[in-house]
Scaffold this active site. Structure first.
Site, PDB file in Angstrom:
ATOM      1  N   GLU A 266       0.848  -1.185   0.000  1.00  0.00           N
ATOM      2  CA  GLU A 266       0.000   0.000   0.000  1.00  0.00           C
ATOM      3  C   GLU A 266       0.881   1.231   0.000  1.00  0.00           C
ATOM      4  OE1 GLU A 266      -2.708  -0.173   3.276  1.00  0.00           O
ATOM      5  OE2 GLU A 266      -2.955  -2.311   2.912  1.00  0.00           O
TER       6      GLU A 266
ATOM      7  N   ASP B  10      -5.455   8.518  10.905  1.00  0.00           N
ATOM      8  CA  ASP B  10      -4.113   8.064  11.217  1.00  0.00           C
ATOM      9  C   ASP B  10      -3.603   8.561  12.558  1.00  0.00           C
ATOM     10  OD1 ASP B  10      -3.133   6.420   8.983  1.00  0.00           O
ATOM     11  OD2 ASP B  10      -3.705   8.183   7.823  1.00  0.00           O
TER      12      ASP B  10
END
Ligand SMILES: Cc1ncc(COP(=O)(O)O)c(C=O)c1O
Lengths: 265, 398
Positions: free
Chosen positions: A56, A67
């Site tokens: 990824e 995140d």
């Protein structure tokens, strides 16, 4: 959903091919343009060489809501280094001459929206990107507005589920997915944690018992051999993000082999 | 609703025209969906209504006066009315929303409250209602704002809230909002996020607007008493995310003869690179869970805004305002730091009212735009200036 699965081997998306292999898959996330702007290609090559199954590539965003601090910091640095969608596409333009494993771009929706969703998808196809993960593009908006574009360019869009996602919604997400389902291990932002408890294994089991059409790959909280092994008891594979980014932060990009080996052995 | 007029309210899918929606990571879906399914139902309950209205009256001190500013009117040769949200408990309009949302959170069984704050007004308003209801309160605030709004930080602490500095990005409102959203992702079950402006994923912009709509509801009957008519010629409000504006406009959105003026912070000047004038500098995109106008690079990275006023220092506007801008239902004006500060001082001198710097932006339009002598112009005086004293002192070398 079936259109991709029905395709013969030659045109079949690399992700689907990989998912058919009889092994547990290790997928690694890294932030493009970090630690240095030109590390992107060599990191990808190194990861493949060391036996990683899927990658990824994080397209950095100024405001990465889902995140934790590690990926926030790497994204901020990557942007400071000058990473943009255009720069990333340029870096990756010959990537398929040296790399065969599935490549997925993971990014927030706004940069993709500004690039133009169709233009972005077209570019991905040209380069040989196999799929996208866009955490803040909701399933229904994708289904209504963008699914046909993704399919036109042979891209797999990967959706997330969490311990709080209802069975009904999981079935809906399964029906719209055509690769794998990204099973977020716990209600959290990204960032390594130490091991999985009862609650998580129960959740993994619950999803396993649903017999979904799409295999599941676990992400968030996988950081080492122990958590990788634990997660892949219940799922087709697992994704490591923050732990890898931390490794690169601390050890630089020349000891990627060390990290991958420590997870797989 | 007037015929042939566009719909300026949210539609059943959560959009204002093309703006709005819920662009959220799956981790937030259950929380936001729970709220979406319940908010209208809960707000319609007579018990909820009763409690909400009672608290607005006895605790907040509503209705807030609609004050005819005689000397200001003389100076600008028009009829200026000030909607005195500065007289609310805690000193700004923000508390209308936090009272509504704390009652909502209680109905949904939430025990832990989180909020973001810029000027600290929303943080104080949230800490206040949490104290009132005995709920845990965590407020995220940019490090820069913590420094420039010190009195409000102290107030939050006295009220029992935990203030957590946001250290990423520009360390202002945008970053505090990011941190609050991350907290919510990490605490999905027991926590309610009280967003402080008409921003965020649907249903937040609509819910916040409805709680703030008490402002225009009151203006209607108050103006009837003053002027014998419910509708002013103009309604004016400053826009950070747009909650005082949304509340001030709400009952006039579909009244064709009411002109709407939205005032943004130009910072050092719209073209200076140090500005928060989203309607001029922004493009369509996604910020904090909704599609709206936002300031961003050509690559889609969100730009760091600037304004002297912490409450207007935000790189987006709520989706309702993006729609009002795009359809030209509202006229957008941008006011610089300097012009806002001067307008603030002028209000002190002419009317004996020290306004919040945010509200001073709305007052500054009279230097830029000429109104007719019999125009009735209602300006939302969204907050009082106590929190800004240090800024005023420094700016004017008082
Ligand atoms: C007094 C005052 N006015 C206006 C604002 C701007 O917010 P909004 O646009 O949501 O009304 C703030 C925000 O902190 C404020 O404190």
């Amino acid at each position: 959903m079936d259109s991709c699965l029905r395709r013969n081997d030659k045109t079949m998306n690399r992700i689907n091919k990989k998912l058919k292999e009889d092994k547990k898959l290790l997928s690694i996330y890294f932030t493009a343009g970090y630690p240095s702007i030109n590390d992107t290609v060599s990191i990808i090559q190194d990861l493949e060489k060391n036996g990683v199954d899927m990658i990824e590539i994080g397209l950095p965003f100024s405001d990465p809501l889902a995140d934790g601090s590690t990926i926030q910091a790497s994204s901020t640095q990557a942007l400071k280094n000058g990473m943009t969608s255009e720069v990333l596409f340029n870096q990756l333009k010959d990537i398929r001459q040296s790399v065969n494993i599935p490549l997925i771009i993971m990014g927030y929706f706004n940069p993709i929206y500004q690039y133009g969703v169709e233009a972005f998808c077209k570019k991905c196809q040209e380069i040989g990107i196999d799929g996208l993960i866009i955490p803040d593009l909701p399933v229904d908006v994708y289904h209504e507005k963008y699914q046909t574009i993704f399919e036109k360019y042979g891209l797999i869009n990967v959706f997330l589920i969490t311990p709080q996602t209802s069975d009904e919604r999981i079935r809906y997400i399964d029906s719209i997915s055509n690769g794998f389902i990204y099973m977020v291990s716990s209600a959290s932002t990204t960032g390594a944690q130490s091991g999985f408890g009862e609650e998580q294994t129960q959740y993994f089991e619950r999803i396993g018992n649903m017999n979904l059409n799409n295999p599941q790959i676990v992400g968030f909280g996988i950081s080492n051999n122990q958590t990788f092994t634990q997660a892949t008891q219940y799922a087709k594979g697992a994704i490591i993000g923050s732990a890898f980014v931390k490794h690169v932060t601390n050890e630089g990009v020349n000891s990627i082999d060390k990290f991958v080996k420590s997870v797989l052995n | 609703m007037t015929k042939n007029m566009e719909n300026y309210n949210v539609n059943e899918k959560g959009y204002y025209g093309e703006f709005g929606g819920a662009y959220i990571p799956e981790m937030l879906y259950p929380n936001v969906e729970e709220l979406r399914q319940n908010y209208l139902k809960v707000m319609a309950e007579p018990e909820f209504q009763k409690e909400f209205n009672q608290l607005l009256k006895d605790y907040v001190g509503r209705p807030s006066p609609l004050y005819f500013a005689k000397r200001l009117s003389e100076k600008y040769n028009t009829k200026v009315y000030l909607k005195r949200e500065d007289l609310n408990h805690t000193g700004a309009h923000k508390i209308n929303n936090t009272i509504g949302q704390i009652l909502m959170a209680k109905r949904l069984g939430k025990r832990r409250i989180i909020a973001e704050t810029g000027a600290g007004q929303h943080g104080v308003a949230t800490a206040t209602v949490c104290a009132l209801m005995g709920l845990e309160c965590i407020v995220y605030m940019g490090e820069i704002d913590i420094a420039r709004q010190a009195p409000n930080v102290a107030r939050m602490k006295m009220l029992g809230a935990t203030v957590i500095p946001a250290l990423s990005g520009s360390r202002t409102l945008k970053d505090a909002t990011n941190e609050a959203i991350r907290d919510w992702i990490n605490n999905p079950v027991n926590t309610h996020y009280i967003i402080g402006s008409a921003i965020g994923p649907h249903p937040y912009p609509d819910m916040v607007t409805k709680f703030q709509s008490v402002i225009s509801e009151e203006i209607k009957w108050q103006l009837k008493e003053h002027e014998g008519r419910e509708n002013p010629d103009y309604v004016v409000a400053c826009i950070g995310g747009g909650s005082n504006a949304a509340g001030t406009y709400y009952h006039f959105l579909h009244e064709k003869d009411v002109n709407i003026i939205a005032v943004e912070a130009a910072g050092l000047g719209v073209d200076s690179g140090e500005s928060a004038a989203t309607s001029v500098l922004g493009k369509e995109g996604i910020i904090h869970g909704c599609k709206t106008l936002l300031m961003q690079t050509s690559d889609g990275q969100i730009t760091e805004p600037y304004s002297i006023s912490a409450g207007l220092d935000y790189p987006g506007v709520g989706p309702m305002h993006a729609h009002l801008c795009k359809t030209e239902r509202a006229e957008f004006m941008a006011i610089t730091d300097d012009d806002a500060m001067k307008a603030g001082l002028k209000l002190c001198e002419l009317e004996g009212i020290i306004p919040a710097i945010e509200s001073s932006h709305a007052l500054a339009i009279f230097e830029q735009k000429t109104f007719k002598p019999d125009d009735v112009v209602v300006v939302s005086l969204s907050g009082r200036g106590d929190k800004d004293l240090e800024n005023y002192i420094e700016y004017f070398k008082i």
